[in-house]
Design a protein around this motif. Structure first.
Motif, PDB file in Angstrom:
ATOM      1  N   MET A 109       3.088  -0.153  -1.972  1.00  0.00           N
ATOM      2  CA  MET A 109       2.411   1.082  -2.392  1.00  0.00           C
ATOM      3  C   MET A 109       1.247   1.407  -1.447  1.00  0.00           C
ATOM      4  O   MET A 109       0.545   2.394  -1.636  1.00  0.00           O
ATOM      5  CB  MET A 109       1.903   0.946  -3.826  1.00  0.00           C
ATOM      6  N   ILE A 164      -0.015   1.599   2.802  1.00  0.00           N
ATOM      7  CA  ILE A 164       0.612   2.050   4.042  1.00  0.00           C
ATOM      8  C   ILE A 164       0.307   1.143   5.228  1.00  0.00           C
ATOM      9  O   ILE A 164       0.658   1.478   6.356  1.00  0.00           O
ATOM     10  CB  ILE A 164       0.210   3.516   4.307  1.00  0.00           C
ATOM     11  N   HIS A 187      -6.796   6.574  15.409  1.00  0.00           N
ATOM     12  CA  HIS A 187      -7.049   6.373  13.972  1.00  0.00           C
ATOM     13  C   HIS A 187      -8.347   5.613  13.748  1.00  0.00           C
ATOM     14  O   HIS A 187      -9.028   5.839  12.738  1.00  0.00           O
ATOM     15  CB  HIS A 187      -5.872   5.612  13.348  1.00  0.00           C
ATOM     16  N   ARG A 190       3.671  -1.851  10.175  1.00  0.00           N
ATOM     17  CA  ARG A 190       4.395  -1.570   8.948  1.00  0.00           C
ATOM     18  C   ARG A 190       5.638  -0.709   9.197  1.00  0.00           C
ATOM     19  O   ARG A 190       6.651  -0.873   8.504  1.00  0.00           O
ATOM     20  CB  ARG A 190       3.442  -0.932   7.941  1.00  0.00           C
ATOM     21  N   GLN A 191       5.600   0.194  10.182  1.00  0.00           N
ATOM     22  CA  GLN A 191       6.776   1.028  10.452  1.00  0.00           C
ATOM     23  C   GLN A 191       7.923   0.197  11.030  1.00  0.00           C
ATOM     24  O   GLN A 191       9.084   0.478  10.752  1.00  0.00           O
ATOM     25  CB  GLN A 191       6.424   2.176  11.396  1.00  0.00           C
ATOM     26  N   ARG A 193       8.917   0.086   4.785  1.00  0.00           N
ATOM     27  CA  ARG A 193       8.135   0.233   3.541  1.00  0.00           C
ATOM     28  C   ARG A 193       8.820  -0.401   2.344  1.00  0.00           C
ATOM     29  O   ARG A 193       8.162  -0.872   1.425  1.00  0.00           O
ATOM     30  CB  ARG A 193       7.944   1.720   3.254  1.00  0.00           C
ATOM     31  N   GLU A 194      10.137  -0.386   2.330  1.00  0.00           N
ATOM     32  CA  GLU A 194      10.875  -0.621   1.082  1.00  0.00           C
ATOM     33  C   GLU A 194      12.210  -1.292   1.330  1.00  0.00           C
ATOM     34  O   GLU A 194      12.739  -1.232   2.445  1.00  0.00           O
ATOM     35  CB  GLU A 194      11.148   0.732   0.407  1.00  0.00           C
ATOM     36  N   ARG A 253      -0.668  -3.383  -4.066  1.00  0.00           N
ATOM     37  CA  ARG A 253       0.391  -3.459  -5.059  1.00  0.00           C
ATOM     38  C   ARG A 253       1.769  -3.174  -4.468  1.00  0.00           C
ATOM     39  O   ARG A 253       1.894  -2.461  -3.478  1.00  0.00           O
ATOM     40  CB  ARG A 253       0.129  -2.464  -6.189  1.00  0.00           C
ATOM     41  N   PHE A 269       9.488   9.457   6.837  1.00  0.00           N
ATOM     42  CA  PHE A 269       8.762   8.203   6.613  1.00  0.00           C
ATOM     43  C   PHE A 269       7.551   8.466   5.731  1.00  0.00           C
ATOM     44  O   PHE A 269       7.169   9.624   5.506  1.00  0.00           O
ATOM     45  CB  PHE A 269       8.350   7.557   7.943  1.00  0.00           C
ATOM     46  N   ILE A 270       6.956   7.395   5.236  1.00  0.00           N
ATOM     47  CA  ILE A 270       5.776   7.484   4.368  1.00  0.00           C
ATOM     48  C   ILE A 270       4.625   6.765   5.044  1.00  0.00           C
ATOM     49  O   ILE A 270       4.757   5.585   5.403  1.00  0.00           O
ATOM     50  CB  ILE A 270       6.073   6.879   2.980  1.00  0.00           C
ATOM     51  N   ASN A 271       3.525   7.497   5.254  1.00  0.00           N
ATOM     52  CA  ASN A 271       2.323   6.865   5.748  1.00  0.00           C
ATOM     53  C   ASN A 271       1.141   7.794   5.473  1.00  0.00           C
ATOM     54  O   ASN A 271       1.220   8.617   4.552  1.00  0.00           O
ATOM     55  CB  ASN A 271       2.453   6.453   7.222  1.00  0.00           C
ATOM     56  N   ASP A 272       0.099   7.672   6.253  1.00  0.00           N
ATOM     57  CA  ASP A 272      -1.180   8.342   6.004  1.00  0.00           C
ATOM     58  C   ASP A 272      -1.184   9.746   6.610  1.00  0.00           C
ATOM     59  O   ASP A 272      -0.644   9.945   7.695  1.00  0.00           O
ATOM     60  CB  ASP A 272      -2.276   7.499   6.672  1.00  0.00           C
ATOM     61  N   GLU A 306      -3.242  11.488   8.465  1.00  0.00           N
ATOM     62  CA  GLU A 306      -4.443  11.412   9.290  1.00  0.00           C
ATOM     63  C   GLU A 306      -4.027  11.762  10.723  1.00  0.00           C
ATOM     64  O   GLU A 306      -3.225  11.038  11.334  1.00  0.00           O
ATOM     65  CB  GLU A 306      -5.025   9.980   9.197  1.00  0.00           C
ATOM     66  N   LEU A 357      -3.920   9.125  13.486  1.00  0.00           N
ATOM     67  CA  LEU A 357      -2.820   8.173  13.346  1.00  0.00           C
ATOM     68  C   LEU A 357      -1.519   8.765  13.885  1.00  0.00           C
ATOM     69  O   LEU A 357      -0.724   8.064  14.531  1.00  0.00           O
ATOM     70  CB  LEU A 357      -2.657   7.766  11.879  1.00  0.00           C
ATOM     71  N   TYR A 416       0.962   7.278  16.623  1.00  0.00           N
ATOM     72  CA  TYR A 416       2.416   7.094  16.506  1.00  0.00           C
ATOM     73  C   TYR A 416       3.125   7.706  17.713  1.00  0.00           C
ATOM     74  O   TYR A 416       4.019   7.092  18.308  1.00  0.00           O
ATOM     75  CB  TYR A 416       2.952   7.745  15.224  1.00  0.00           C
ATOM     76  N   MET A 473      11.080   4.672  13.283  1.00  0.00           N
ATOM     77  CA  MET A 473      10.398   5.318  12.156  1.00  0.00           C
ATOM     78  C   MET A 473      11.280   5.424  10.916  1.00  0.00           C
ATOM     79  O   MET A 473      10.772   5.635   9.818  1.00  0.00           O
ATOM     80  CB  MET A 473       9.885   6.701  12.571  1.00  0.00           C
ATOM     81  N   VAL A 526      13.464   7.704   3.040  1.00  0.00           N
ATOM     82  CA  VAL A 526      12.669   6.943   2.088  1.00  0.00           C
ATOM     83  C   VAL A 526      13.284   7.119   0.703  1.00  0.00           C
ATOM     84  O   VAL A 526      13.884   8.154   0.404  1.00  0.00           O
ATOM     85  CB  VAL A 526      11.187   7.382   2.057  1.00  0.00           C
ATOM     86  N   PHE A 535       3.381   6.882  -6.555  1.00  0.00           N
ATOM     87  CA  PHE A 535       2.806   6.611  -5.246  1.00  0.00           C
ATOM     88  C   PHE A 535       1.510   5.812  -5.333  1.00  0.00           C
ATOM     89  O   PHE A 535       0.737   5.962  -6.281  1.00  0.00           O
ATOM     90  CB  PHE A 535       2.478   7.940  -4.554  1.00  0.00           C
ATOM     91  N   GLY A 536       1.270   4.982  -4.303  1.00  0.00           N
ATOM     92  CA  GLY A 536      -0.040   4.393  -4.094  1.00  0.00           C
ATOM     93  C   GLY A 536      -1.023   5.451  -3.615  1.00  0.00           C
ATOM     94  O   GLY A 536      -0.654   6.613  -3.393  1.00  0.00           O
ATOM     95  N   PRO A 537      -2.294   5.042  -3.424  1.00  0.00           N
ATOM     96  CA  PRO A 537      -3.373   6.017  -3.198  1.00  0.00           C
ATOM     97  C   PRO A 537      -3.219   6.891  -1.958  1.00  0.00           C
ATOM     98  O   PRO A 537      -3.702   8.026  -1.953  1.00  0.00           O
ATOM     99  CB  PRO A 537      -4.622   5.135  -3.084  1.00  0.00           C
ATOM    100  N   TRP A 538      -2.575   6.390  -0.908  1.00  0.00           N
ATOM    101  CA  TRP A 538      -2.523   7.145   0.356  1.00  0.00           C
ATOM    102  C   TRP A 538      -1.120   7.535   0.776  1.00  0.00           C
ATOM    103  O   TRP A 538      -0.942   8.088   1.863  1.00  0.00           O
ATOM    104  CB  TRP A 538      -3.173   6.324   1.485  1.00  0.00           C
ATOM    105  N   GLU A 539      -0.141   7.256  -0.030  1.00  0.00           N
ATOM    106  CA  GLU A 539       1.242   7.518   0.381  1.00  0.00           C
ATOM    107  C   GLU A 539       1.535   9.021   0.438  1.00  0.00           C
ATOM    108  O   GLU A 539       1.328   9.745  -0.547  1.00  0.00           O
ATOM    109  CB  GLU A 539       2.225   6.837  -0.575  1.00  0.00           C
TER     110      GLU A 539
END
Lengths: 140, 140, 140
Positions: free
Chosen positions: A44, A46, A82, A96-97, A101-102, A132, C51-54, C56, C59, C63, C99, C103, C114-118
């Motif tokens: 959960m 990133i 970043h 992580r990429q 993720r899953e 988490r 994909f899932i990330n920040d 920002e 960042l 990538y 990448m 997902v 989702f987690g806080p930043w996903e």
């Protein structure tokens, strides 16, 4: 259709680490009562991964060294933009990429339908904080 | 909810190879009778991948060369700690992480819901032994 | 079991770009009426990723630079055999594997779990043409 949701918690003190979570996922599958279906297991956060591979400590050291070569830790804002935000973990977002993720795993006859060596791991790339993993099961 | 489980078998003589398995997955989708749902296709072995890309032999040669650059084969225990166990396939465990373990594909109106060039491949990174791929279909 | 299928369209003028599609996926989840289930979001083209990330911008520049280092653009047929077919996008097929294609996200209580930043991104590696992303939702 049945569904079941669980959250696994981690607070790993190392920056990078690999932890086997297969037993925890198996416990959730049992609790769900699902006999045929799918389980999604995802980080959960990133700067972390969930992946499936071998539970062999030498291999995990190989992963750590290899990922450090592909995306080196560098807190400075020169290599990674970043890190101009005040973060120092750009490398963790890249690592992580590579590791993903899953994972999605089949449930057959009430069990994870695994090959002989498949084990599920949580991979931490920016530890020293609470994180988490989500376990979501659907099926019948 | 319907479910359907099948296992595809491989015994590839080369160390590294890419094999198109789209027709086999389509056959399982038809057999399942599922009109709307998901199909999971995953390698059951941890030195192999399932991925989706183009069925173009030049591209597969590019993948092979590129992966060899990112994670070179080296049987010695110097480069890879995993090979201290007596294995020589640490590189295959790394290559598999780049290409992925699994794909999840939508089933719409009884068919794989694919873009124009999407094809499913089994990727072998440590051949000369029997391996399996799991096809798990859920839906209605 | 309910299911819901949607196709998102893109026509990005840059060769490489990252676009946040979280809001669009959330809209499809609401429209599906699914409270507990899974959503698959995948690129339908083989030179693009989901994909899932920040979210920002620094960042995303990281990538882009990192992927260019791992799999450099080179239209010539010397570096990449795929480009002997008349294509110039072999690098994009490689970048997409790093990448990822897809997902799978849990839906819990009617929302993306989702987690806080996903955040979910569409990644284009060979733009200047129309492309699509598939959103497939199953659950109850």
């Amino acid at each position: 259709m049945k569904s079941h949701t669980a959250y696994l918690s981690f607070d790993i003190q190392a920056r990078m680490a690999f932890q086997n979570i297969t037993t925890q996922v198996e416990a959730e599958v049992r609790q769900s009562g699902v006999r045929e279906g799918l389980v999604l297991v995802n980080a959960m956060h990133i700067t972390a991964s969930v992946f499936i591979n071998d539970d062999e400590p030498g291999l995990h050291q190989d992963y750590a060294k290899w990922l450090e070569g592909l995306a080196p830790f560098d807190a400075s804002p020169q290599r990674y933009r970043h890190n101009r935000t005040g973060e120092d973990n750009a490398d963790a977002h890249l690592k992580r990429q590579v590791m993903g993720r899953e994972v999605v795993v089949a449930i057959t006859d009430g069990k994870l339908d695994f090959g002989p060596w498949e084990q599920i791991f949580y991979a931490e790339f920016d530890g020293r904080r609470k994180k988490r993993v989500l376990v979501k099961i659907i099926g019948e």
